[in-house]
Design an enzyme around this catalytic site. Structure first.
Site, PDB file in Angstrom:
ATOM      1  N   PHE A 169       0.808  -1.225   0.000  1.00  0.00           N
ATOM      2  CA  PHE A 169       0.000   0.000   0.000  1.00  0.00           C
ATOM      3  C   PHE A 169       0.840   1.272   0.000  1.00  0.00           C
ATOM      4  CE2 PHE A 169      -2.239  -3.310   2.509  1.00  0.00           C
ATOM      5  CZ  PHE A 169      -3.170  -3.670   1.543  1.00  0.00           C
ATOM      6  N   ARG A 170       2.041   1.181  -0.534  1.00  0.00           N
ATOM      7  CA  ARG A 170       2.960   2.312  -0.623  1.00  0.00           C
ATOM      8  C   ARG A 170       3.322   2.902   0.746  1.00  0.00           C
ATOM      9  NH1 ARG A 170       4.558   3.272  -5.287  1.00  0.00           N
ATOM     10  NH2 ARG A 170       5.306   5.353  -4.857  1.00  0.00           N
ATOM     11  N   LEU A 171       3.211   2.067   1.799  1.00  0.00           N
ATOM     12  CA  LEU A 171       3.656   2.481   3.134  1.00  0.00           C
ATOM     13  C   LEU A 171       5.117   2.073   3.310  1.00  0.00           C
ATOM     14  CD1 LEU A 171       0.555   1.565   5.309  1.00  0.00           C
ATOM     15  CD2 LEU A 171       1.341   3.841   4.636  1.00  0.00           C
ATOM     16  N   HIS A 172       5.941   2.452   2.337  1.00  0.00           N
ATOM     17  CA  HIS A 172       7.340   2.054   2.333  1.00  0.00           C
ATOM     18  C   HIS A 172       8.058   2.559   3.582  1.00  0.00           C
ATOM     19  CE1 HIS A 172       6.296   1.006  -1.682  1.00  0.00           C
ATOM     20  NE2 HIS A 172       6.259   2.262  -2.103  1.00  0.00           N
TER      21      HIS A 172
END
Length: 191
Positions: A169-172
């Site tokens: 979820f692009r919570l890198h």
């Protein structure tokens, strides 16, 4: 995750080699001269507590740019690991003895290539380079190739290292390590 960013780089560097990435040691090196950035891939040959080492022709464009402005950036990206490492620091020549030791460990043909190359200069034709290579292969058939004085190692001494880890979820996850008075500190960054 370890609090020593050099050890983190070493870990992922080795892991990328173990999983069989062909160019596990490739990184993009960026230099900047007169506000004009320039990037290219280099092969990192050693990582230690002092920094990251690569070899080049000091008269090449990158060599000349680093001589005039030693501040550089380096990026590793290992897609299969979901890891990007960004490094900012200064580059400087390693001792000549270390450059010579590495030069002698290379295949003779690679030594000859470094010996004859006028890296980054205009070349009339590729055929001319191939012909020159054949001449020097014959010339050095029964002799050692001396390391040219304009060829050697550079070490990048990091001041900042960012580890980017791919997450759903692009919570890198981004961790920035920064050096103050020879001590590493760290903080998290928003993705």
């Amino acid at each position: 995750m370890n609090d020593n960013p050099i050890q983190i780089i070493q870990y992922y560097f080795e892991k990328s080699r173990q999983i069989g990435l062909r160019y596990h040691n490739v990184a993009v090196l960026s230099t900047c001269l007169n506000n004009k950035p320039n990037s290219r891939c280099v092969l990192i040959k050693e990582i230690n507590e002092k920094g990251l080492v690569f070899y080049t022709n000091y008269k090449s464009k990158k060599g000349r740019e680093i001589h005039k402005n030693p501040f550089v950036a380096l990026v590793f990206f290992w897609e299969k690991l979901g890891i990007q490492i960004r490094i900012r620091g200064t580059a400087e020549k390693i001792p000549a003895e270390e450059s010579t030791k590495y030069f002698k460990s290379r295949p003779k043909e690679s030594q000859i290539s470094a010996y004859i190359s006028k890296q980054s200069q205009k070349l009339d034709s590729y055929q001319k380079l191939e012909e020159m290579f054949k001449v020097y292969v014959e010339k050095f058939k029964d002799k050692d190739v001396d390391r040219p004085p304009h060829w050697g190692g550079l070490i990048i001494k990091p001041q900042e290292i960012e580890i980017w880890e791919e997450k759903p979820f692009r919570l890198h996850k981004r961790i920035l390590f920064y050096k103050k008075k020879d001590k590493w500190y760290k903080c998290f960054l928003y993705p």
